[in-house]
Structure formats: C-alpha cells, structure tokens
Design a protein around this motif. Sequence first.
Motif, mmCIF file in Angstrom:
data_model
loop_
_atom_site.group_PDB
_atom_site.id
_atom_site.type_symbol
_atom_site.label_atom_id
_atom_site.label_comp_id
_atom_site.label_asym_id
_atom_site.label_seq_id
_atom_site.Cartn_x
_atom_site.Cartn_y
_atom_site.Cartn_z
ATOM 1 N N THR A 13 -1.396 10.095 -9.034
ATOM 2 C CA THR A 13 -2.733 10.571 -8.669
ATOM 3 C C THR A 13 -2.807 11.119 -7.247
ATOM 4 O O THR A 13 -3.737 11.854 -6.914
ATOM 5 N N GLY A 14 -1.862 10.739 -6.399
ATOM 6 C CA GLY A 14 -1.897 11.170 -5.003
ATOM 7 C C GLY A 14 -2.867 10.369 -4.160
ATOM 8 O O GLY A 14 -3.047 10.647 -2.970
ATOM 9 N N GLU A 15 -3.500 9.332 -4.738
ATOM 10 C CA GLU A 15 -4.446 8.507 -3.999
ATOM 11 C C GLU A 15 -3.743 7.318 -3.348
ATOM 12 O O GLU A 15 -2.751 6.811 -3.864
ATOM 13 N N GLN A 16 -4.263 6.873 -2.212
ATOM 14 C CA GLN A 16 -3.746 5.673 -1.565
ATOM 15 C C GLN A 16 -4.202 4.453 -2.360
ATOM 16 O O GLN A 16 -5.389 4.300 -2.660
ATOM 17 N N VAL A 17 -3.266 3.583 -2.732
ATOM 18 C CA VAL A 17 -3.596 2.379 -3.502
ATOM 19 C C VAL A 17 -3.063 1.157 -2.767
ATOM 20 O O VAL A 17 -2.061 1.233 -2.059
ATOM 21 N N THR A 18 -3.740 0.036 -2.949
ATOM 22 C CA THR A 18 -3.339 -1.223 -2.327
ATOM 23 C C THR A 18 -3.422 -2.334 -3.359
ATOM 24 O O THR A 18 -4.409 -2.429 -4.098
ATOM 25 N N VAL A 25 0.979 5.747 -1.527
ATOM 26 C CA VAL A 25 0.340 6.857 -2.224
ATOM 27 C C VAL A 25 0.810 6.829 -3.681
ATOM 28 O O VAL A 25 2.010 6.871 -3.953
ATOM 29 N N HIS A 26 -0.145 6.728 -4.602
ATOM 30 C CA HIS A 26 0.206 6.674 -6.022
ATOM 31 C C HIS A 26 0.941 7.962 -6.403
ATOM 32 O O HIS A 26 0.436 9.068 -6.162
ATOM 33 N N SER A 59 0.849 -1.196 0.000
ATOM 34 C CA SER A 59 0.000 0.000 0.000
ATOM 35 C C SER A 59 0.879 1.239 0.000
ATOM 36 O O SER A 59 1.835 1.321 0.773
#
Length: 310
Positions: free
Chosen positions: A287-292, A283-284, A281
């Motif tokens: 995009t700045g989004e948390q990804v898992t 932070v992309h 997990s």
Amino acid sequence: MSTYRDQRSLPVPDGLDGMRLDQAVSRLLGFSRTAAAALVDAGDALVDGVTRPNSHKVKAGSWLEVTLPAPVAAPSVVPQAVPGLRVVHADDDIVVVDKPVGVAAHPSPGWTGPTVIGGLAAIGHTIATSGAAERQGVVHRLDVGTTGIMVVAKSESAYSALKRAFKYREVDKQYHAVVQGHLDPLRGTIDAPIDRHPTHDYRWAVVSDGKPSVTHYDTIEAFPAASLLQVRLETGRTHQIRVHFSTLRHPCVGDITYGADPTLSARLGLSRQWLHARALSFVHPGTGEQVTFVSDYPADLDQALDVLRD
C-alpha cells in the motif's frame, strides 16, 4: 581418515604464524572453531603431510591440506502448529506475527523445535519463495529466546521491498529490555562492532574487526537491581542487544549466556533473557502506507517486572 568430497591445499600465511591448528583452519576456511577442531580430530587437516593435534602451533609457510565435509542438506520446512504463535495482521503481501518464546524464525541445522515458518505453513499461509529454501519469506529474525513482533513476506515483491528496507535501515525496530543495574548515562548510543566470539561458537562479541553495530537506548523505569529500557536498533546483528549491554556490564536480566546473575534470574523466575520485540514500523510494501505493529509483554516478562517493582 573420513571420506569427503573436496580438499583444500594452501600455505599458512605470515599473519597466522604461531596460531593453534584448529584456529588457523577456522580462520582460513571460515569454519566455526568447533567444526575446525572436529576436522583436525578426524585427521582431515594435515600440516606438511602429517596429522597434528588441535593444539599444534602452525608456522608461516607450512602447507595445510584440509579435506572438507560434504555439504549438509538444508533443513526443510515442516508444517507444525505452534502454540502461542499469534497472527497480528495478514494480507496478500505480508503476515505479522507475535512470536512466543522457544520458537525459531526458520529451520536451521541442529534445531528440532518449532519455527515461525512451520507454524505459518500449518495454518495455511503461503510464504514468498525468495531466499534460501528454509528461510523463504524471512526478512529478519528474532532469537529463539526473544518474544515479540516479526514480519514475514508473502509476495515476492514484498520480500524484495522489505529486504531493501531492512538493509537501508528504513524499518523502526523497537525493543524493550530489562538489564542489570543502571545505565550511565540513562539515555545513549552504543556503537561497537560485532562478530562471532573468538572462542565460543554459540556466542557473539564486540570485536575490533566486526560488522558495524549501533544500538540506541533510553531508560523507561529504574528498579533497585535493574532497569527497563526502550531500545532501537540502527543495525540488526545477531544477538546485538544482548552483546552490547553485556559488554557494558549490564547484561539482559536472565541472559545467563551473556553474563547475567543466575541468582537474580531465579528470583525473577526467568529461564531466558528479558528481551521483547515491542514494536515494528515500516512502509507497507503493497500500500505504501506507514504501518506500526505492537506486542504486549508475555506472562513471564510481566511477572518478572512485578517482582522487580515489589
């Protein structure tokens, strides 16, 4: 005497007085013990102008003259299809793969098998050019014998962002491991420094002056002979999980290198450590989004669990 490019001349410091010659050369010049021994055997490490065997005990103040080998050219990336290498996610910034067993993260001296970087090149993924030539785009690694989730940077900005995130421990690295016996306590933290093993080049060990290494674990399921653990790494040292649990005398099942029971390994049909990079997990970087991203157990580890449960 072999012909090499460079030479070092220096005195033996007080702290190395009485040490074997090969070990002293290793400590002073940062070579592996095997490489240092090879230099001594070749007559390329003189003590006060005289060739000595590896077992020779050096004295403080003696003069060492070491002739260094020419630098070895870095291995190049060769596009090569890798059976079982699965791309879980890909975009302009990153590519996330599910790495099969027997595959290295990137080329390295002495490794002639498949690599993640070579496999990605073979299917057309362009990787970031940051980093050493053979490790371009690689921001973290998995051992050859460890399966599971791994992320590689495709853009230069992603490489910088992910390297920083790994460095500052902003990436959640979750592994599953089956270790011998039962941990006491069932949940805990191992905080023990790791560095190269003092006598075995291919191994790592807990040593007092090693790099800080922290492993958190929690028991998921207990079997008569072993335990399935969820492991989270706070740091990312080479062989960290394997070394830490081996030091506690609970080596990863199948990990003969670090003291696993070969009889149990054979009963479970394992030819490598039961260790799997289960989830990653972060932070992309685009995009700045948390990804898992999550990886299922491969067949050999699943089969071993079935045997343990029987």
